[in-house]
Design an enzyme around this catalytic site. Sequence first.
Site, PDB file in Angstrom:
ATOM      1  CB  CYS A   6       7.726   3.120   2.394  1.00 40.61           C
ATOM      2  SG  CYS A   6       8.723   2.536   1.980  1.00 40.61           S
TER       3      CYS A   6
ATOM      4  CD  GLU B  81       9.069  -1.693   1.976  1.00 39.13           C
ATOM      5  OE1 GLU B  81       7.999  -0.246   2.603  1.00 39.13           O
ATOM      6  OE2 GLU B  81      10.093  -1.332   1.120  1.00 39.13           O
TER       7      GLU B  81
END
Length: 493
Positions: free
Chosen positions: A275, A241
């Site tokens: 993010c 990720e």
Amino acid sequence: MTATEAPAPATFESLDPRTGDVVGTHPVHDEAAVRAAVARAASAAQWWDGLGADERRGLLLAWRAVLVRKLDDLAGVVVEETGKPIDDARLELVLAIDHLDWAAKHAEKVLGRRKVAPGLLMGNQAASVTYRPYGVIGVIGPWNYPVFTPMGSIAYALAAGNAVVFKPSELTPGVGVALADTFAEIVDGRPVLQVVTGFGETGAALCRAPGIGKIAFTGSTATGKRVMAACAESLTPVLVECGGKDPMIVDADADLDAAADAAVWGGMSNAGQTCAGVERVYVLDAVAEEFTAKVVAKARGLRAGSGGAYGPMTMAGQVDIVRRHVEDALARGGRAVVGGAESVQPPFVEPVVIVDVPEDSSAVTEETFGPLLVVNRVPDVDEAVRRSNATAYGLGASVFSRARGEEIAGRLRCGMVAVNGVISFAGIPGLPFGGVGDSGFGRIHGEDGLREFARPQAVARQRFPLPVPVTSFSRTAATMKALVGLVRARHGR
């Protein structure tokens, strides 16, 4: 030091990014120490798996209760190592606790044995699928959300029956140690969840360690590629990720007050170090002026620093990236409507909003990871979608539209979309979280997240022999003729 004395292990200091004060000292675990931790975890994994789903669920829910009881203490550690406001740290813990609760309560249903229809040709078989733990999961976590993000792997991996060796960021090692200590209370100190601390080489050693069943990594795309390369040597599977350059689309019929509030919070909260935060906004011409005015009013009311809306840049080097993006956007013709180059005052960055930024600016193409919001006008939704998708990243997105939010969401190349909200998908435990392209692959959270930490095992059990054997050297031509005829009758029309 005498000849019989071993050298003292290397250590490093954890610092408060607001002041530079030392808040902790931690060992630099070398390859031997990491391998020893994985070996201990492998033994503990057998015990943990052997408990069965019911007992694991009870222990995980007991851990949940400890985390609730110690919430403020843990939040204090997060504040010390990241500099974020205390309520932001509390929110992070609340979300992590909710996800732990979901994983504990749903693991048995999601991963338990399920029957599979064998089909006509294999009607004499009883078929089933079970999901077995890998054994030991290595988790490499980030510094921006040092509890919530790694717990999306840790909690789900534990619920799936694995032991975990967690390597927190070198900027937030104390958070990782505190998490592991709370879990140790529940399992009488058994090494089911261990922490190894250090820098990049410690993480690389975890990737290489014999006995690691899978690595779950969260961090930059560049580091993610190095993790994959290290794991490729032993064919260790990975969940990656990485970052994003998440867009928000504001349609002509959007609730502009809600959209502006979401854009500013999504872009500025946690100093923009999110993010899946908002970095680019594409607003339709028809409402661009009004929307931008609302964004400006909200952003001008924010301040960084003590008592402010958000804290410092946790990683000092990120300040230079933010400065470069601001300067590039302005040099290419962008217009600052809030802040500007003078907003970068290490370790803090005051809010910056820049409009009319060319799409080839680094402020649009690269992840900023700071409190910089780019707002660009577009003539229509088609253009907004095209620009949103014109990036190698594909993590999350937001859409504000009263009439066609889900329709627009379906056209976006990304892993998650919030419609008339921002980052809401991350707070829903049952939804998978992850990206495409340079944002990585694999999923945490939800049923997909549980299955990410288990390997499927298919079992076919013969209930009775077929009158005419097919998978045998005693098979005859007549048997095959009958079989082919059956297939033609069933599937040939």
